[in-house]
Design a protein around this motif. Structure first.
Motif, PDB file in Angstrom:
ATOM      1  N   UNK A   1       0.790  -1.096  -0.197  1.00  0.00           N
ATOM      2  CA  UNK A   1      -0.133   0.043  -0.272  1.00  0.00           C
ATOM      3  C   UNK A   1       0.773   1.410   0.120  1.00  0.00           C
ATOM      4  N   UNK A   2       2.114   1.302   0.656  1.00  0.00           N
ATOM      5  CA  UNK A   2       2.740   2.629   0.724  1.00  0.00           C
ATOM      6  C   UNK A   2       3.315   3.009  -0.684  1.00  0.00           C
ATOM      7  N   UNK A   3       3.621   1.807  -1.476  1.00  0.00           N
ATOM      8  CA  UNK A   3       4.348   2.042  -2.699  1.00  0.00           C
ATOM      9  C   UNK A   3       3.385   2.501  -3.780  1.00  0.00           C
ATOM     10  N   UNK A   4       1.757   2.034  -3.531  1.00  0.00           N
ATOM     11  CA  UNK A   4       0.624   2.465  -4.229  1.00  0.00           C
ATOM     12  C   UNK A   4       0.435   3.903  -4.538  1.00  0.00           C
ATOM     13  N   UNK A   5       0.618   4.545  -3.448  1.00  0.00           N
ATOM     14  CA  UNK A   5       0.428   6.097  -3.206  1.00  0.00           C
ATOM     15  C   UNK A   5       1.554   6.564  -4.038  1.00  0.00           C
ATOM     16  N   UNK A   6       2.641   5.861  -4.135  1.00  0.00           N
ATOM     17  CA  UNK A   6       3.794   6.678  -4.889  1.00  0.00           C
ATOM     18  C   UNK A   6       4.033   6.436  -6.209  1.00  0.00           C
ATOM     19  N   UNK A   7       3.039   5.853  -7.058  1.00  0.00           N
ATOM     20  CA  UNK A   7       3.068   5.494  -8.296  1.00  0.00           C
ATOM     21  C   UNK A   7       2.919   6.952  -9.266  1.00  0.00           C
ATOM     22  N   UNK A   8       3.617   7.266 -10.133  1.00  0.00           N
ATOM     23  CA  UNK A   8       3.445   8.236 -11.049  1.00  0.00           C
ATOM     24  C   UNK A   8       3.134   8.047 -12.274  1.00  0.00           C
ATOM     25  N   UNK A   9       2.008   8.908 -12.518  1.00  0.00           N
ATOM     26  CA  UNK A   9       1.516   8.630 -14.066  1.00  0.00           C
ATOM     27  C   UNK A   9      -0.095   8.778 -13.886  1.00  0.00           C
ATOM     28  N   UNK A  10      -0.518   8.995 -15.126  1.00  0.00           N
ATOM     29  CA  UNK A  10      -2.107   9.168 -15.074  1.00  0.00           C
ATOM     30  C   UNK A  10      -2.718   7.792 -14.867  1.00  0.00           C
ATOM     31  N   UNK A  11      -3.792   7.685 -14.248  1.00  0.00           N
ATOM     32  CA  UNK A  11      -4.432   6.422 -13.991  1.00  0.00           C
ATOM     33  C   UNK A  11      -5.752   6.640 -15.150  1.00  0.00           C
ATOM     34  N   UNK A  12      -5.775   5.503 -15.740  1.00  0.00           N
ATOM     35  CA  UNK A  12      -6.843   5.128 -16.731  1.00  0.00           C
ATOM     36  C   UNK A  12      -7.978   3.968 -16.207  1.00  0.00           C
ATOM     37  N   UNK A  13      -9.168   4.288 -15.698  1.00  0.00           N
ATOM     38  CA  UNK A  13     -10.064   3.599 -15.284  1.00  0.00           C
ATOM     39  C   UNK A  13     -11.020   3.091 -16.317  1.00  0.00           C
ATOM     40  N   UNK A  14     -11.021   1.941 -16.696  1.00  0.00           N
ATOM     41  CA  UNK A  14     -11.761   1.625 -17.856  1.00  0.00           C
ATOM     42  C   UNK A  14     -12.911   0.557 -17.330  1.00  0.00           C
ATOM     43  N   UNK A  15     -14.212   1.001 -17.393  1.00  0.00           N
ATOM     44  CA  UNK A  15     -15.172   0.126 -16.919  1.00  0.00           C
ATOM     45  C   UNK A  15     -16.143  -0.419 -18.131  1.00  0.00           C
ATOM     46  N   UNK A  16     -16.634  -1.445 -18.130  1.00  0.00           N
ATOM     47  CA  UNK A  16     -17.523  -2.271 -19.023  1.00  0.00           C
ATOM     48  C   UNK A  16     -18.583  -2.448 -18.575  1.00  0.00           C
TER      49      UNK A  16
ATOM     50  N   UNK B   1     -27.668  -3.190 -14.955  1.00  0.00           N
ATOM     51  CA  UNK B   1     -26.829  -4.099 -15.578  1.00  0.00           C
ATOM     52  C   UNK B   1     -26.597  -5.381 -15.028  1.00  0.00           C
ATOM     53  N   UNK B   2     -26.301  -6.328 -15.863  1.00  0.00           N
ATOM     54  CA  UNK B   2     -26.141  -7.730 -15.551  1.00  0.00           C
ATOM     55  C   UNK B   2     -24.709  -7.948 -14.961  1.00  0.00           C
ATOM     56  N   UNK B   3     -23.499  -7.327 -15.614  1.00  0.00           N
ATOM     57  CA  UNK B   3     -22.315  -7.351 -15.354  1.00  0.00           C
ATOM     58  C   UNK B   3     -21.399  -6.303 -15.727  1.00  0.00           C
ATOM     59  N   UNK B   4     -20.216  -6.145 -14.665  1.00  0.00           N
ATOM     60  CA  UNK B   4     -19.503  -4.944 -14.890  1.00  0.00           C
ATOM     61  C   UNK B   4     -18.202  -5.456 -14.777  1.00  0.00           C
ATOM     62  N   UNK B   5     -17.174  -4.940 -15.693  1.00  0.00           N
ATOM     63  CA  UNK B   5     -15.817  -5.303 -15.457  1.00  0.00           C
ATOM     64  C   UNK B   5     -14.880  -4.056 -15.410  1.00  0.00           C
ATOM     65  N   UNK B   6     -14.098  -3.944 -14.696  1.00  0.00           N
ATOM     66  CA  UNK B   6     -13.201  -2.916 -14.464  1.00  0.00           C
ATOM     67  C   UNK B   6     -11.585  -3.310 -14.769  1.00  0.00           C
ATOM     68  N   UNK B   7     -10.994  -2.350 -15.550  1.00  0.00           N
ATOM     69  CA  UNK B   7      -9.653  -2.628 -15.913  1.00  0.00           C
ATOM     70  C   UNK B   7      -8.939  -1.162 -15.722  1.00  0.00           C
ATOM     71  N   UNK B   8      -8.077  -1.331 -14.797  1.00  0.00           N
ATOM     72  CA  UNK B   8      -7.227  -0.055 -14.475  1.00  0.00           C
ATOM     73  C   UNK B   8      -5.690  -0.112 -15.085  1.00  0.00           C
ATOM     74  N   UNK B   9      -5.266   1.160 -15.447  1.00  0.00           N
ATOM     75  CA  UNK B   9      -3.747   1.067 -15.845  1.00  0.00           C
ATOM     76  C   UNK B   9      -3.133   2.264 -15.675  1.00  0.00           C
ATOM     77  N   UNK B  10      -1.823   2.455 -15.427  1.00  0.00           N
ATOM     78  CA  UNK B  10      -1.131   3.504 -15.097  1.00  0.00           C
ATOM     79  C   UNK B  10      -0.248   3.903 -16.490  1.00  0.00           C
ATOM     80  N   UNK B  11      -0.458   4.984 -16.990  1.00  0.00           N
ATOM     81  CA  UNK B  11       0.517   5.643 -18.067  1.00  0.00           C
ATOM     82  C   UNK B  11       1.448   6.632 -17.507  1.00  0.00           C
ATOM     83  N   UNK B  12       2.647   6.629 -18.331  1.00  0.00           N
ATOM     84  CA  UNK B  12       3.349   7.867 -18.063  1.00  0.00           C
ATOM     85  C   UNK B  12       3.035   9.259 -18.939  1.00  0.00           C
TER      86      UNK B  12
END
Length: 161
Positions: free
Chosen positions: A52-67, A150-161
């Motif tokens: 968790x400590x390292x999670x907060x230190x990640x640099x970059x834009x977070x893309x939260x993609x929800x289907x 909805x019947x179903x939801x799927x989330x995919x998150x990524x971090x981009x520089x």
């Protein structure tokens, strides 16, 4: 003379086979040691990255993609009502951008999944913003209220520089 020649040849062959066995044994030992070291290093790295400590230190834009896979028998009015969900999410602090759309009519391929109804893409400036968004009372409340669509939801998150 013939028997001694056979005996020498047999000893040389046996010596050669023993040397080959030794080479194989050393190769296997090195491979096992190397594999163990790499495995331990990978495990340690994954634990470090997942902390968790390292999670907060990640640099970059977070893309939260929800289907979203909407229920099949929604009326046109219900689908319009569902889309107001995205307007509510747009107002939550930390959201940098929010866009959504239906699947593109791309060529059917084994790796392409166009079965979803809508794709929502939200960007966040950092991990702190997405972590706050995920637990924000308006997000939790809206997700609970709109889940009936909805019947179903799927989330995919990524971090981009």
């Amino acid at each position: 003379m013939g028997n001694s020649y056979i005996c020498i040849a047999w000893k040389q062959e046996k010596t050669f086979k023993n040397q080959e066995k030794m080479k194989r044994r050393k190769f296997i030992e090195k491979t096992l040691v190397t594999g163990t070291v790499i495995g331990l290093a990978a495990t340690s790295t994954n634990k470090l990255l997942a902390s968790p400590a390292n999670e907060q230190n990640q640099k970059g834009t977070i893309i939260h993609s929800v289907y979203f896979w909407l229920k099949p028998n929604l009326t046109e009015q219900e689908e319009k009502q569902f889309l107001t969900f995205f307007d509510l999410l747009k107002k939550i602090p930390g959201v940098s951008s929010l866009v959504y759309g239906k699947p593109a009519p791309t060529t059917k391929r084994e790796v392409t999944d166009n079965t979803f109804s809508y794709n929502l893409i939200i960007t966040f400036k950092n991990m702190e913003d997405i972590n706050n968004y995920e637990t924000h009372p308006e997000h939790v409340k809206a997700a609970s209220e709109y889940a009936k669509f909805w019947d179903r939801v799927q989330v995919r998150d990524c971090i981009v520089d």
